[in-house]
Scaffold this motif. Structure first.
Motif, PDB file in Angstrom:
ATOM      1  N   THR A   9       0.817  -1.220   0.000  1.00 18.98           N
ATOM      2  CA  THR A   9       0.000   0.000   0.000  1.00 18.98           C
ATOM      3  C   THR A   9       0.848   1.266   0.000  1.00 18.98           C
ATOM      4  N   VAL A  10       1.882   1.330   0.826  1.00 16.02           N
ATOM      5  CA  VAL A  10       2.692   2.542   0.928  1.00 16.02           C
ATOM      6  C   VAL A  10       3.385   2.831  -0.402  1.00 16.02           C
ATOM      7  N   ASN A  11       3.921   1.805  -1.031  1.00 20.30           N
ATOM      8  CA  ASN A  11       4.572   2.015  -2.322  1.00 20.30           C
ATOM      9  C   ASN A  11       3.554   2.410  -3.384  1.00 20.30           C
ATOM     10  N   TYR A  12       2.360   1.802  -3.343  1.00 15.90           N
ATOM     11  CA  TYR A  12       1.300   2.171  -4.287  1.00 15.90           C
ATOM     12  C   TYR A  12       0.927   3.641  -4.113  1.00 15.90           C
ATOM     13  N   LEU A  13       0.804   4.075  -2.867  1.00 16.31           N
ATOM     14  CA  LEU A  13       0.469   5.455  -2.597  1.00 16.31           C
ATOM     15  C   LEU A  13       1.580   6.392  -3.044  1.00 16.31           C
ATOM     16  N   ARG A  14       2.824   5.991  -2.857  1.00 22.44           N
ATOM     17  CA  ARG A  14       3.970   6.808  -3.281  1.00 22.44           C
ATOM     18  C   ARG A  14       3.962   7.015  -4.796  1.00 22.44           C
ATOM     19  N   ILE A  15       3.720   5.942  -5.547  1.00 20.72           N
ATOM     20  CA  ILE A  15       3.789   6.019  -7.005  1.00 20.72           C
ATOM     21  C   ILE A  15       2.571   6.727  -7.594  1.00 20.72           C
ATOM     22  N   ASN A  16       1.392   6.503  -6.996  1.00 17.28           N
ATOM     23  CA  ASN A  16       0.141   6.998  -7.587  1.00 17.28           C
ATOM     24  C   ASN A  16      -0.466   8.164  -6.825  1.00 17.28           C
ATOM     25  N   GLN A  17       0.321   8.850  -6.009  1.00 19.95           N
ATOM     26  CA  GLN A  17      -0.250   9.870  -5.131  1.00 19.95           C
ATOM     27  C   GLN A  17      -0.911  11.008  -5.886  1.00 19.95           C
ATOM     28  N   ASP A  18      -0.483  11.285  -7.124  1.00 18.75           N
ATOM     29  CA  ASP A  18      -1.074  12.392  -7.883  1.00 18.75           C
ATOM     30  C   ASP A  18      -2.153  11.937  -8.863  1.00 18.75           C
ATOM     31  N   GLU A  19      -2.408  10.629  -8.941  1.00 25.28           N
ATOM     32  CA  GLU A  19      -3.456  10.130  -9.826  1.00 25.28           C
ATOM     33  C   GLU A  19      -4.819  10.566  -9.301  1.00 25.28           C
ATOM     34  N   PRO A  20      -5.671  11.154 -10.163  1.00 24.27           N
ATOM     35  CA  PRO A  20      -6.971  11.633  -9.663  1.00 24.27           C
ATOM     36  C   PRO A  20      -7.882  10.488  -9.249  1.00 24.27           C
ATOM     37  N   VAL A  21      -8.607  10.689  -8.171  1.00 21.65           N
ATOM     38  CA  VAL A  21      -9.631   9.732  -7.745  1.00 21.65           C
ATOM     39  C   VAL A  21     -10.802   9.868  -8.706  1.00 21.65           C
ATOM     40  N   VAL A  22     -11.208   8.746  -9.321  1.00 16.15           N
ATOM     41  CA  VAL A  22     -12.157   8.779 -10.433  1.00 16.15           C
ATOM     42  C   VAL A  22     -13.570   9.126  -9.981  1.00 16.15           C
ATOM     43  N   GLY A  23     -14.102   8.412  -9.017  1.00 20.35           N
ATOM     44  CA  GLY A  23     -15.492   8.608  -8.621  1.00 20.35           C
ATOM     45  C   GLY A  23     -15.697   9.895  -7.846  1.00 20.35           C
ATOM     46  N   LYS A  24     -16.622  10.733  -8.298  1.00 16.64           N
ATOM     47  CA  LYS A  24     -16.882  11.999  -7.598  1.00 16.64           C
ATOM     48  C   LYS A  24     -17.390  11.758  -6.185  1.00 16.64           C
ATOM     49  N   ARG A  25     -18.156  10.674  -5.999  1.00 15.24           N
ATOM     50  CA  ARG A  25     -18.671  10.371  -4.661  1.00 15.24           C
ATOM     51  C   ARG A  25     -17.535  10.014  -3.703  1.00 15.24           C
ATOM     52  N   LEU A  26     -16.393   9.614  -4.261  1.00 18.36           N
ATOM     53  CA  LEU A  26     -15.252   9.243  -3.431  1.00 18.36           C
ATOM     54  C   LEU A  26     -14.435  10.452  -2.987  1.00 18.36           C
ATOM     55  N   ARG A  27     -14.660  11.590  -3.634  1.00 19.17           N
ATOM     56  CA  ARG A  27     -13.918  12.798  -3.275  1.00 19.17           C
ATOM     57  C   ARG A  27     -14.632  13.457  -2.112  1.00 19.17           C
ATOM     58  N   ILE A  28     -14.091  13.261  -0.942  1.00 18.02           N
ATOM     59  CA  ILE A  28     -14.802  13.647   0.272  1.00 18.02           C
ATOM     60  C   ILE A  28     -14.831  15.149   0.477  1.00 18.02           C
ATOM     61  N   SER A  29     -13.830  15.857  -0.073  1.00 17.15           N
ATOM     62  CA  SER A  29     -13.768  17.288   0.188  1.00 17.15           C
ATOM     63  C   SER A  29     -13.054  17.995  -0.953  1.00 17.15           C
ATOM     64  N   ASP A  30     -13.670  19.089  -1.437  1.00 23.68           N
ATOM     65  CA  ASP A  30     -13.022  19.897  -2.470  1.00 23.68           C
ATOM     66  C   ASP A  30     -11.860  20.698  -1.905  1.00 23.68           C
ATOM     67  N   ALA A  31     -11.771  20.757  -0.575  1.00 13.69           N
ATOM     68  CA  ALA A  31     -10.667  21.485   0.050  1.00 13.69           C
ATOM     69  C   ALA A  31      -9.365  20.711  -0.056  1.00 13.69           C
ATOM     70  N   HIS A  32      -9.444  19.431  -0.419  1.00 15.16           N
ATOM     71  CA  HIS A  32      -8.255  18.610  -0.585  1.00 15.16           C
ATOM     72  C   HIS A  32      -7.999  18.375  -2.068  1.00 15.16           C
ATOM     73  N   PRO A  33      -6.744  18.186  -2.470  1.00 15.82           N
ATOM     74  CA  PRO A  33      -6.444  17.849  -3.861  1.00 15.82           C
ATOM     75  C   PRO A  33      -7.200  16.596  -4.286  1.00 15.82           C
ATOM     76  N   VAL A  34      -7.526  16.495  -5.583  1.00 16.71           N
ATOM     77  CA  VAL A  34      -8.312  15.360  -6.081  1.00 16.71           C
ATOM     78  C   VAL A  34      -7.445  14.117  -6.276  1.00 16.71           C
ATOM     79  N   GLY A  35      -6.129  14.248  -6.100  1.00 10.92           N
ATOM     80  CA  GLY A  35      -5.241  13.101  -6.248  1.00 10.92           C
ATOM     81  C   GLY A  35      -5.418  12.098  -5.122  1.00 10.92           C
ATOM     82  N   LEU A  36      -4.841  10.914  -5.323  1.00  7.53           N
ATOM     83  CA  LEU A  36      -5.008   9.812  -4.384  1.00  7.53           C
ATOM     84  C   LEU A  36      -4.504  10.177  -2.984  1.00  7.53           C
TER      85      LEU A  36
END
Length: 381
Positions: free
Chosen positions: A179-206
């Motif tokens: 998980t930690v390595n996955y998060l390191r590599i994909n940290q800037d990948e946008p979260v696809v589902g809008k319902r999964l984006r809990i807050s617009d105050a945070h970046p949309v990346g993983l």
């Protein structure tokens, strides 16, 4: 999407068909068969990935009982107690993605590779082994599959860095060890589902959305995932607050156990794509009640965004979180399935309470999250 799973002479089940939904919740008493449901799907996936389910050349197809996802032992460990040589064989059947596939295996007491019958010999096998299994059941055999066991990785100073697991397979590991390595590599990948984006105050990346969800479990927490130079390991660190009020970085070993234990669940749900399958064992472990409810909110958002969630839980807070999301309209009631497992003599039986549009359950079987009411009755007596 997978619509049903049928188990015959497999572990706790003589014969059992289960309806599967975008969000399927498995609950019940210990050793009643909940984990066996997840293990059966993981067994099929494991056998496919190893090349045993649809082998090339002269190899015989079979179910590989022991490998990365599950370690089930030998034939006698997976055979139901009432198995009869003259009766049905061990069989796993899945319906979904427009097809129905069944794998029927020959029982061998000491074997950890159970050979599959083919062409109707000794038992019908409708798996379509001559075709690519991904084309048959992309939900189960396609990319994006995750299976996170109850014994997830604990807080550590460092974690493995595997290019193959993360970049090629997109796999977090059965224990969440990647998980930690996955998060390191994909940290800037946008979260696809809008319902999964809990807050617009945070970046949309993983990374940004992972922090947002983790802050529902522990307010103010921040994450950092980075590689350790000249090693095959990566590092995770936590901090709290921000700016002048921000704390120093802390190792996972010096922070609450629950944060690291739940991190793979959060990343799995946020990185899910429509049509992918996520199997979760006890995601509520080491979380306080509020965090358990938010875990249900997260899984509901993933299901509403097109992933399929099959979750085993002992938490009434998780159940109630799912019911609330149905009432609030995040999920349609038809997109949920609740199965309550209990032992009955040599086999397990399943009761299926239905969540209505108002979040209410159609029935409350004896033993189904009723311990609080039982204790309250005694306290008031």
């Amino acid at each position: 999407m997978l619509e049903s799973l049928t188990l015959t002479n497999f572990k706790a089940f003589a014969h059992q068909e289960l309806r599967l939904a975008p969000f399927t919740l498995l609950t019940g008493l210990n050793s009643s068969g909940k984990s066996s449901v997840l293990q059966s799907l993981a067994l099929l996936r494991q056998s496919y990935e190893s090349g045993d389910l649809a082998p090339v050349g002269s190899r015989e197809p079979g179910l590989l009982l022991n490998d990365e996802l599950v370690q089930l032992g030998t034939g006698r460990d997976v055979r139901h107690e009432s198995y009869d040589e003259a009766g049905p064989h061990i069989a796993l059947a899945v319906r979904g993605d427009g097809v129905k596939a069944q794998w029927t295996a020959r029982y061998e007491q000491e074997a950890d590779h159970l050979k599959l019958f083919q062409n109707g010999k000794g038992g019908e096998n409708r798996s379509g082994l001559s075709r690519d299994p991904i084309a048959l059941l992309p939900t189960l055999f396609g990319p994006g599959f995750q299976y996170l066991k109850a014994d997830r990785v604990s807080p550590q100073v460092s974690y493995p860095r595997s290019h193959h697991a993360v970049t090629t397979r997109g796999f977090l590991g059965a224990h969440g060890e990647h998980t930690v390595n996955y998060l390191r590599i994909n940290q800037d990948e946008p979260v696809v589902g809008k319902r999964l984006r809990i807050s617009d105050a945070h970046p949309v990346g993983l990374l940004g959305q992972t922090q947002a969800w983790m802050q529902k479990l522990c307010p103010g927490v921040n994450l950092k995932a980075e590689d350790i130079a000249d090693t095959d390991t990566v590092r995770l660190s936590y901090s709290f607050g921000s700016g002048a009020l921000g704390s120093n970085s802390y190792r996972p070993t010096n922070v609450g156990f629950g944060l690291t234990y739940v991190l793979p669940i959060v990343v799995a749900c946020l990185s899910a794509r429509p049509g992918t399958l996520i199997l979760l064992e006890n995601p509520e472990a080491h979380l306080h009640p509020q965090g358990q409810t938010w875990m249900a909110y997260l899984a509901s958002a993933a299901a509403a965004s097109g992933a399929q969630i099959i979750m085993e839980t002992h938490s009434d807070h998780v159940l109630n979180g799912l019911r609330l999301r149905v009432k609030q309209g995040t999920l349609h009631s038809d997109d949920t399935a609740v199965h309550y497992f209990r032992r009955k003599e040599l086999t397990s039986e399943v009761v299926n309470p239905v969540i209505g549009p108002d979040g209410r359950l159609s029935e409350w079987p004896e033993g189904f999250f009723d311990e609080w009411e039982n204790s309250l009755d005694q306290l008031l007596d």
